[in-house]
Design a protein around this motif. Structure first.
Motif, PDB file in Angstrom:
ATOM      1  N   GLN A 117       0.857  -1.196   0.000  1.00 60.76           N
ATOM      2  CA  GLN A 117       0.000   0.000   0.000  1.00 60.76           C
ATOM      3  C   GLN A 117       0.893   1.246   0.000  1.00 60.76           C
ATOM      4  O   GLN A 117       1.710   1.424   0.900  1.00 60.76           O
ATOM      5  CB  GLN A 117      -0.899  -0.002   1.237  1.00 60.76           C
ATOM      6  CG  GLN A 117      -1.858   1.175   1.333  1.00 60.76           C
ATOM      7  CD  GLN A 117      -2.576   1.198   2.682  1.00 60.76           C
ATOM      8  OE1 GLN A 117      -1.928   1.389   3.717  1.00 60.76           O
ATOM      9  NE2 GLN A 117      -3.896   0.987   2.651  1.00 60.76           N
ATOM     10  N   ILE A 118       0.725   2.096  -1.039  1.00 58.92           N
ATOM     11  CA  ILE A 118       1.489   3.348  -1.134  1.00 58.92           C
ATOM     12  C   ILE A 118       0.508   4.503  -1.096  1.00 58.92           C
ATOM     13  O   ILE A 118      -0.419   4.568  -1.909  1.00 58.92           O
ATOM     14  CB  ILE A 118       2.315   3.409  -2.434  1.00 58.92           C
ATOM     15  CG1 ILE A 118       3.267   2.195  -2.522  1.00 58.92           C
ATOM     16  CG2 ILE A 118       3.121   4.712  -2.506  1.00 58.92           C
ATOM     17  CD1 ILE A 118       4.032   2.115  -3.832  1.00 58.92           C
ATOM     18  N   ILE A 119       0.708   5.410  -0.137  1.00 59.21           N
ATOM     19  CA  ILE A 119      -0.191   6.554   0.057  1.00 59.21           C
ATOM     20  C   ILE A 119       0.604   7.825  -0.163  1.00 59.21           C
ATOM     21  O   ILE A 119       1.666   8.034   0.452  1.00 59.21           O
ATOM     22  CB  ILE A 119      -0.784   6.543   1.481  1.00 59.21           C
ATOM     23  CG1 ILE A 119      -1.524   5.222   1.743  1.00 59.21           C
ATOM     24  CG2 ILE A 119      -1.721   7.729   1.683  1.00 59.21           C
ATOM     25  CD1 ILE A 119      -2.010   5.061   3.167  1.00 59.21           C
ATOM     26  N   ASP A 120       0.087   8.722  -1.068  1.00 60.43           N
ATOM     27  CA  ASP A 120       0.839   9.946  -1.367  1.00 60.43           C
ATOM     28  C   ASP A 120       0.564  11.037  -0.343  1.00 60.43           C
ATOM     29  O   ASP A 120      -0.155  10.823   0.644  1.00 60.43           O
ATOM     30  CB  ASP A 120       0.547  10.429  -2.797  1.00 60.43           C
ATOM     31  CG  ASP A 120      -0.896  10.893  -2.975  1.00 60.43           C
ATOM     32  OD1 ASP A 120      -1.612  11.051  -1.948  1.00 60.43           O
ATOM     33  OD2 ASP A 120      -1.326  11.078  -4.135  1.00 60.43           O
ATOM     34  N   SER A 121       1.106  12.205  -0.594  1.00 57.70           N
ATOM     35  CA  SER A 121       1.006  13.311   0.363  1.00 57.70           C
ATOM     36  C   SER A 121      -0.420  13.844   0.502  1.00 57.70           C
ATOM     37  O   SER A 121      -0.714  14.565   1.456  1.00 57.70           O
ATOM     38  CB  SER A 121       1.952  14.447  -0.071  1.00 57.70           C
ATOM     39  OG  SER A 121       1.616  14.906  -1.366  1.00 57.70           O
ATOM     40  N   LYS A 122      -1.296  13.514  -0.429  1.00 60.04           N
ATOM     41  CA  LYS A 122      -2.691  13.944  -0.365  1.00 60.04           C
ATOM     42  C   LYS A 122      -3.615  12.826   0.133  1.00 60.04           C
ATOM     43  O   LYS A 122      -4.821  12.869  -0.050  1.00 60.04           O
ATOM     44  CB  LYS A 122      -3.149  14.437  -1.741  1.00 60.04           C
ATOM     45  CG  LYS A 122      -2.443  15.723  -2.175  1.00 60.04           C
ATOM     46  CD  LYS A 122      -3.035  16.269  -3.464  1.00 60.04           C
ATOM     47  CE  LYS A 122      -2.372  17.593  -3.839  1.00 60.04           C
ATOM     48  NZ  LYS A 122      -2.949  18.168  -5.088  1.00 60.04           N
ATOM     49  N   GLU A 130       2.940  13.399  -6.874  1.00 66.54           N
ATOM     50  CA  GLU A 130       2.784  14.587  -6.043  1.00 66.54           C
ATOM     51  C   GLU A 130       4.027  14.805  -5.191  1.00 66.54           C
ATOM     52  O   GLU A 130       4.705  13.862  -4.796  1.00 66.54           O
ATOM     53  CB  GLU A 130       1.566  14.426  -5.124  1.00 66.54           C
ATOM     54  CG  GLU A 130       0.232  14.334  -5.846  1.00 66.54           C
ATOM     55  CD  GLU A 130      -0.207  15.667  -6.417  1.00 66.54           C
ATOM     56  OE1 GLU A 130       0.332  16.716  -5.969  1.00 66.54           O
ATOM     57  OE2 GLU A 130      -1.074  15.662  -7.300  1.00 66.54           O
ATOM     58  N   LYS A 131       4.334  16.079  -4.943  1.00 67.51           N
ATOM     59  CA  LYS A 131       5.408  16.390  -4.015  1.00 67.51           C
ATOM     60  C   LYS A 131       4.933  16.121  -2.587  1.00 67.51           C
ATOM     61  O   LYS A 131       3.758  16.231  -2.280  1.00 67.51           O
ATOM     62  CB  LYS A 131       5.821  17.857  -4.143  1.00 67.51           C
ATOM     63  CG  LYS A 131       6.465  18.224  -5.462  1.00 67.51           C
ATOM     64  CD  LYS A 131       6.836  19.697  -5.485  1.00 67.51           C
ATOM     65  CE  LYS A 131       7.489  20.090  -6.812  1.00 67.51           C
ATOM     66  NZ  LYS A 131       7.859  21.527  -6.830  1.00 67.51           N
ATOM     67  N   GLY A 132       5.907  15.832  -1.715  1.00 68.91           N
ATOM     68  CA  GLY A 132       5.566  15.646  -0.311  1.00 68.91           C
ATOM     69  C   GLY A 132       5.949  14.259   0.211  1.00 68.91           C
ATOM     70  O   GLY A 132       6.668  13.497  -0.443  1.00 68.91           O
ATOM     71  N   MET A 133       5.424  13.947   1.409  1.00 66.59           N
ATOM     72  CA  MET A 133       5.778  12.686   2.078  1.00 66.59           C
ATOM     73  C   MET A 133       4.840  11.568   1.639  1.00 66.59           C
ATOM     74  O   MET A 133       3.633  11.739   1.553  1.00 66.59           O
ATOM     75  CB  MET A 133       5.730  12.849   3.606  1.00 66.59           C
ATOM     76  CG  MET A 133       6.139  11.594   4.362  1.00 66.59           C
ATOM     77  SD  MET A 133       6.280  11.892   6.145  1.00 66.59           S
ATOM     78  CE  MET A 133       7.792  12.850   6.191  1.00 66.59           C
ATOM     79  N   TYR A 134       5.446  10.393   1.408  1.00 65.66           N
ATOM     80  CA  TYR A 134       4.713   9.186   1.028  1.00 65.66           C
ATOM     81  C   TYR A 134       4.861   8.148   2.153  1.00 65.66           C
ATOM     82  O   TYR A 134       5.894   8.077   2.827  1.00 65.66           O
ATOM     83  CB  TYR A 134       5.269   8.613  -0.277  1.00 65.66           C
ATOM     84  CG  TYR A 134       4.876   9.380  -1.518  1.00 65.66           C
ATOM     85  CD1 TYR A 134       3.994   8.845  -2.445  1.00 65.66           C
ATOM     86  CD2 TYR A 134       5.418  10.653  -1.763  1.00 65.66           C
ATOM     87  CE1 TYR A 134       3.653   9.553  -3.599  1.00 65.66           C
ATOM     88  CE2 TYR A 134       5.078  11.369  -2.888  1.00 65.66           C
ATOM     89  CZ  TYR A 134       4.180  10.803  -3.813  1.00 65.66           C
ATOM     90  OH  TYR A 134       3.836  11.511  -4.949  1.00 65.66           O
ATOM     91  N   PHE A 135       3.820   7.340   2.281  1.00 66.42           N
ATOM     92  CA  PHE A 135       3.822   6.266   3.282  1.00 66.42           C
ATOM     93  C   PHE A 135       3.661   4.924   2.573  1.00 66.42           C
ATOM     94  O   PHE A 135       2.793   4.771   1.696  1.00 66.42           O
ATOM     95  CB  PHE A 135       2.700   6.464   4.295  1.00 66.42           C
ATOM     96  CG  PHE A 135       2.815   7.741   5.075  1.00 66.42           C
ATOM     97  CD1 PHE A 135       3.564   7.781   6.240  1.00 66.42           C
ATOM     98  CD2 PHE A 135       2.214   8.909   4.607  1.00 66.42           C
ATOM     99  CE1 PHE A 135       3.695   8.974   6.956  1.00 66.42           C
ATOM    100  CE2 PHE A 135       2.342  10.095   5.318  1.00 66.42           C
ATOM    101  CZ  PHE A 135       3.081  10.127   6.487  1.00 66.42           C
ATOM    102  N   VAL A 136       4.509   3.965   2.943  1.00 69.43           N
ATOM    103  CA  VAL A 136       4.476   2.641   2.325  1.00 69.43           C
ATOM    104  C   VAL A 136       4.240   1.602   3.424  1.00 69.43           C
ATOM    105  O   VAL A 136       4.961   1.572   4.428  1.00 69.43           O
ATOM    106  CB  VAL A 136       5.800   2.325   1.585  1.00 69.43           C
ATOM    107  CG1 VAL A 136       5.713   0.958   0.931  1.00 69.43           C
ATOM    108  CG2 VAL A 136       6.086   3.421   0.560  1.00 69.43           C
TER     109      VAL A 136
END
Length: 293
Positions: A219-224, A270-276
């Protein structure tokens, strides 16, 4: 001379009559005295018989109050005693009545003693049975406790085995990748330059784990807060998981490295922090984060 003889004869007759009268009076007195003695004895016997009946009734009442297995028989005997007391009260206290009542009393008393003895035997047997039941319950309790201990030990052992068999996912890392025309991959932190995200992790060696194919959900979640990739949904009991993609690993109880990529499909990341996050079914087994500028 003749008058003297006549007077003598008359005196003699009077004397005889006086003696006879005295004898009669003595006899009548004796009869009256004997009758009174007999009456007194009969009254005494009647009172004694009533006392015995009252005492027997009291014994029966006490035995009935214990509420034993012979209580019904004791109640029936008490009714007989009460009836016999009423009969004695109504009787004139003659010898025949007293003998009949005494005979019935003896029979009732003998029956009472037999019932008391029978009840005593039943009590002894019951105490023996209670003792045996207590012993059996104690043994059963020990057996149950022993079984409960075994169940707990087995459950703990099963949990220990399950824990020992669980695979450890480690060294999770994710990078932005720019793929050159030559096919060479270059790591980049620039969101606009990245063509794909490369997710890599390792599975540790585990000799007791079951070998075979292992399926993991990535699961990869972007900054938004958007889930990237396939965005498919999987249910695990009351848990719902939206994931980016899955990867299947052929595991042979040895350490293995896994790498998978997620393309941007022509749309800039998207720019910003991603969570994996890496999931083994519904269980989160590893997580990390990274930033694209």
């Amino acid at each position: 001379m003749e008058n003297q003889k006549s007077n003598s004869s008359l005196k003699a007759i009077i004397v005889v009559l006086a003696i006879l009268l005295a004898g009669s009076l003595a006899y009548m007195y004796k009869i009256s005295s004997d009758a009174k003695t007999t009456e007194t004895a009969l009254v005494k016997d009647k009172d004694s018989a009533m006392t015995e009946l009252i005492q027997l009734k009291q014994k029966l009442d006490a035995a009935i109050a214990e509420n034993t297995s012979v209580s019904d028989e004791l109640i029936a005997e008490r009714e007989k005693v009460v009836k016999l007391m009423a009969d004695l009260e109504k009787s004139k206290g003659d010898v025949a009545s007293l003998k009949r009542i005494q005979s019935q009393y003896n029979a009732l008393n003998a029956k009472f003693n037999a019932l008391v003895k029978e009840n005593g035997l039943l009590k002894d047997q019951n105490m023996t049975l209670v003792s045996k039941v207590d012993s059996l319950n104690m043994a059963l309790g020990e057996k149950i406790r022993f079984n409960d201990t075994l169940v707990i030990q087995n459950e703990n052992l099963a949990k220990t085995v399950e824990k020992a068999q669980r695979l450890v996912v480690m060294n999770l890392r994710t990078q932005g990748i720019k793929e050159k025309s030559s096919g060479r991959e270059v790591v980049t932190e620039k969101a606009r330059r990245a063509d794909k995200l490369k997710v890599c992790f390792s599975i540790a060696q585990n000799e007791v784990a079951q070998s075979g194919d292992k399926l993991y959900y990535v699961q990869i979640i972007d900054s938004k807060n958007n889930v990237l990739g396939e965005k498919k949904v999987e249910n695990f009991g009351d848990q719902t998981l939206t994931y980016s993609f899955t990867t299947t690993v052929a595991y042979e109880n040895k350490s293995v490295d896994v790498c998978e990529s997620l393309d941007n499909n022509g749309v800039d990341f998207e720019k910003g922090m991603y969570f994996v996050n890496i999931f083994d079914k519904g269980t989160l087994v590893s997580k990390t984060s990274f930033t694209l500028k």
